[in-house]
Write a protein that holds these residues in place. Structure first.
Motif, PDB file in Angstrom:
ATOM      1  N   ASP A  45       0.820  -1.211   0.000  1.00 45.55           N
ATOM      2  CA  ASP A  45       0.000   0.000   0.000  1.00 45.55           C
ATOM      3  C   ASP A  45       0.855   1.263   0.000  1.00 45.55           C
ATOM      4  O   ASP A  45       0.420   2.305  -0.489  1.00 45.55           O
ATOM      5  N   HIS A  46       2.052   1.154   0.570  1.00 41.94           N
ATOM      6  CA  HIS A  46       2.979   2.287   0.633  1.00 41.94           C
ATOM      7  C   HIS A  46       4.385   1.767   0.353  1.00 41.94           C
ATOM      8  O   HIS A  46       4.748   0.676   0.785  1.00 41.94           O
ATOM      9  N   ILE A  47       5.184   2.576  -0.355  1.00 35.65           N
ATOM     10  CA  ILE A  47       6.593   2.264  -0.583  1.00 35.65           C
ATOM     11  C   ILE A  47       7.396   3.492  -0.176  1.00 35.65           C
ATOM     12  O   ILE A  47       7.141   4.600  -0.647  1.00 35.65           O
ATOM     13  N   VAL A  48       8.351   3.274   0.724  1.00 34.10           N
ATOM     14  CA  VAL A  48       9.118   4.372   1.302  1.00 34.10           C
ATOM     15  C   VAL A  48      10.597   4.004   1.253  1.00 34.10           C
ATOM     16  O   VAL A  48      10.959   2.836   1.417  1.00 34.10           O
ATOM     17  N   SER A  49      11.462   4.983   1.040  1.00 34.04           N
ATOM     18  CA  SER A  49      12.897   4.724   1.084  1.00 34.04           C
ATOM     19  C   SER A  49      13.622   5.932   1.660  1.00 34.04           C
ATOM     20  O   SER A  49      13.058   7.034   1.746  1.00 34.04           O
ATOM     21  N   GLY A  50      14.875   5.717   2.056  1.00 32.56           N
ATOM     22  CA  GLY A  50      15.740   6.838   2.345  1.00 32.56           C
ATOM     23  C   GLY A  50      16.045   7.571   1.047  1.00 32.56           C
ATOM     24  O   GLY A  50      15.627   7.137  -0.034  1.00 32.56           O
ATOM     25  N   ASP A  51      16.800   8.681   1.135  1.00 37.93           N
ATOM     26  CA  ASP A  51      17.064   9.427  -0.101  1.00 37.93           C
ATOM     27  C   ASP A  51      18.508   9.292  -0.578  1.00 37.93           C
ATOM     28  O   ASP A  51      18.960  10.074  -1.418  1.00 37.93           O
ATOM     29  N   LEU A  52      19.247   8.300  -0.070  1.00 40.99           N
ATOM     30  CA  LEU A  52      20.567   8.017  -0.613  1.00 40.99           C
ATOM     31  C   LEU A  52      20.424   7.338  -1.977  1.00 40.99           C
ATOM     32  O   LEU A  52      19.406   6.691  -2.266  1.00 40.99           O
ATOM     33  N   GLN A  53      21.443   7.469  -2.808  1.00 37.54           N
ATOM     34  CA  GLN A  53      21.366   6.913  -4.156  1.00 37.54           C
ATOM     35  C   GLN A  53      21.119   5.413  -4.126  1.00 37.54           C
ATOM     36  O   GLN A  53      20.312   4.884  -4.899  1.00 37.54           O
ATOM     37  N   ARG A  54      21.801   4.702  -3.221  1.00 39.32           N
ATOM     38  CA  ARG A  54      21.640   3.245  -3.176  1.00 39.32           C
ATOM     39  C   ARG A  54      20.237   2.847  -2.711  1.00 39.32           C
ATOM     40  O   ARG A  54      19.751   1.770  -3.063  1.00 39.32           O
ATOM     41  N   HIS A  55      19.586   3.712  -1.928  1.00 39.52           N
ATOM     42  CA  HIS A  55      18.202   3.455  -1.544  1.00 39.52           C
ATOM     43  C   HIS A  55      17.278   3.644  -2.742  1.00 39.52           C
ATOM     44  O   HIS A  55      16.408   2.811  -3.008  1.00 39.52           O
ATOM     45  N   ARG A  56      17.464   4.758  -3.433  1.00 38.50           N
ATOM     46  CA  ARG A  56      16.610   5.038  -4.591  1.00 38.50           C
ATOM     47  C   ARG A  56      16.741   3.946  -5.655  1.00 38.50           C
ATOM     48  O   ARG A  56      15.742   3.504  -6.233  1.00 38.50           O
ATOM     49  N   GLU A  57      17.970   3.533  -5.911  1.00 38.62           N
ATOM     50  CA  GLU A  57      18.189   2.524  -6.950  1.00 38.62           C
ATOM     51  C   GLU A  57      17.633   1.170  -6.536  1.00 38.62           C
ATOM     52  O   GLU A  57      17.087   0.430  -7.371  1.00 38.62           O
ATOM     53  N   THR A  58      17.742   0.833  -5.258  1.00 36.70           N
ATOM     54  CA  THR A  58      17.168  -0.424  -4.788  1.00 36.70           C
ATOM     55  C   THR A  58      15.650  -0.407  -4.914  1.00 36.70           C
ATOM     56  O   THR A  58      15.041  -1.382  -5.375  1.00 36.70           O
ATOM     57  N   ALA A  59      15.041   0.706  -4.504  1.00 31.05           N
ATOM     58  CA  ALA A  59      13.585   0.829  -4.644  1.00 31.05           C
ATOM     59  C   ALA A  59      13.179   0.729  -6.114  1.00 31.05           C
ATOM     60  O   ALA A  59      12.174   0.082  -6.449  1.00 31.05           O
ATOM     61  N   GLN A  60      13.968   1.333  -6.985  1.00 29.22           N
ATOM     62  CA  GLN A  60      13.669   1.266  -8.414  1.00 29.22           C
ATOM     63  C   GLN A  60      13.755  -0.165  -8.918  1.00 29.22           C
ATOM     64  O   GLN A  60      12.887  -0.631  -9.661  1.00 29.22           O
ATOM     65  N   GLY A  61      14.820  -0.884  -8.519  1.00 32.21           N
ATOM     66  CA  GLY A  61      14.972  -2.270  -8.958  1.00 32.21           C
ATOM     67  C   GLY A  61      13.841  -3.153  -8.467  1.00 32.21           C
ATOM     68  O   GLY A  61      13.324  -3.998  -9.212  1.00 32.21           O
ATOM     69  N   GLY A  67       6.878  -4.750 -11.362  1.00 30.07           N
ATOM     70  CA  GLY A  67       6.087  -4.143 -12.419  1.00 30.07           C
ATOM     71  C   GLY A  67       5.356  -2.897 -11.967  1.00 30.07           C
ATOM     72  O   GLY A  67       4.265  -2.591 -12.462  1.00 30.07           O
ATOM     73  N   LEU A  68       5.980  -2.147 -11.033  1.00 28.74           N
ATOM     74  CA  LEU A  68       5.365  -0.942 -10.494  1.00 28.74           C
ATOM     75  C   LEU A  68       6.105   0.301 -10.964  1.00 28.74           C
ATOM     76  O   LEU A  68       7.261   0.231 -11.369  1.00 28.74           O
ATOM     77  N   ASP A  69       5.434   1.435 -10.834  1.00 27.11           N
ATOM     78  CA  ASP A  69       6.013   2.726 -11.181  1.00 27.11           C
ATOM     79  C   ASP A  69       6.902   3.200 -10.037  1.00 27.11           C
ATOM     80  O   ASP A  69       6.457   3.296  -8.882  1.00 27.11           O
ATOM     81  N   ARG A  70       8.159   3.519 -10.315  1.00 25.19           N
ATOM     82  CA  ARG A  70       9.105   4.009  -9.305  1.00 25.19           C
ATOM     83  C   ARG A  70       8.605   5.287  -8.630  1.00 25.19           C
ATOM     84  O   ARG A  70       8.943   5.575  -7.481  1.00 25.19           O
ATOM     85  N   HIS A  71       7.772   6.044  -9.305  1.00 22.43           N
ATOM     86  CA  HIS A  71       7.319   7.321  -8.753  1.00 22.43           C
ATOM     87  C   HIS A  71       6.359   7.143  -7.573  1.00 22.43           C
ATOM     88  O   HIS A  71       5.980   8.116  -6.930  1.00 22.43           O
ATOM     89  N   ARG A  72       5.982   5.908  -7.281  1.00 25.96           N
ATOM     90  CA  ARG A  72       5.155   5.643  -6.111  1.00 25.96           C
ATOM     91  C   ARG A  72       5.953   5.774  -4.819  1.00 25.96           C
ATOM     92  O   ARG A  72       5.377   5.825  -3.734  1.00 25.96           O
ATOM     93  N   VAL A  73       7.271   5.830  -4.909  1.00 27.15           N
ATOM     94  CA  VAL A  73       8.122   5.777  -3.727  1.00 27.15           C
ATOM     95  C   VAL A  73       8.209   7.141  -3.044  1.00 27.15           C
ATOM     96  O   VAL A  73       8.558   8.138  -3.661  1.00 27.15           O
TER      97      VAL A  73
END
Length: 223
Positions: A45-61, A67-73
């Protein structure tokens, strides 16, 4: 009951000029986890991450695998790792004889980090933030995550030290346990929590269902 799934980032680029980016394997670990959850028909229902590059890239992967949109994070900087480089530098300045020398192995590096974290938690050195400030922000973000779960499932991407501090606080364990837990957490490992009226409780820790098989076990990493 609200559930929180906290994932450590994928393998970062240890030894490179920019540690704070996923290695090729780190990207694959994240996609594999997302694909595993897709096969299990998992929904968040919710996707949250820190704002470090490795967090963003992990959430993206993970999102790619699901099969989800990364912009949900949603990004919460309170989920970021403590500044381990500053902690190590401060400890090395005080104990130069203990600092890893040229040609040191990864094991030497982690032994030094372990000593530095113990000194930091004991108040013997000061990092970019104090140990007490680190404790406080993790306690605060746990409250934010628990309040935001609202009966659903929340996926969180963070780092080993932050996750270890979460576990320590939930279990009421001593400060030195953060160092021990931090050294154990695998890349893209999942720790599962429940959030109830009495607070957050730990259900499982450091699980890698997407890697724990004969074909992928060699891809389990810790950095």
């Amino acid at each position: 009951m609200p559930e929180i799934f906290v994932v450590r980032h994928g393998q970062a680029s240890f030894g490179s000029d920019n540690y704070d980016q996923l290695s090729e394997l780190g990207w694959q670990q994240a996609r594999w986890l997302g694909e595993h959850w897709a096969q299990e028909a998992a929904q968040f229902d919710h996707i949250v991450s820190g704002d470090l590059q490795r967090h963003r890239e992990t959430a993206q992967g993970i999102c790619e695998g699901l099969g989800l949109d990364r912009h949900r994070v949603e990004e919460l900087p309170q989920l970021n790792e403590f500044d381990f480089k500053r902690v190590m530098t401060a400890y090395g300045e005080k104990n130069p004889q203990a600092a890893p020398q040229t040609g040191a192995t990864r094991a030497d590096y982690y032994r030094f980090l372990k000593m530095a974290m113990h000194a930091w938690s004991a108040g013997e050195i000061v990092g970019a933030e104090s140990w007490q400030q680190f404790e406080q922000r993790i306690e605060e973000v746990l409250g934010v995550l628990a309040a935001g779960a609202k009966g659903g499932k929340t996926l969180v991407v963070s780092s080993g030290g932050a996750i270890a501090m979460m576990v320590r606080q939930i279990l009421g364990a001593p400060s030195h346990s953060v160092t021990q837990l931090n050294m154990q957490i695998k890349n893209t490992a999942v720790s599962h929590f429940f959030a109830g009226r009495s607070g957050v409780s730990l259900h499982s820790f450091n699980h890698v269902p997407h890697l724990d098989n004969t074909k992928r076990r060699e891809f389990i990493t810790y950095s």
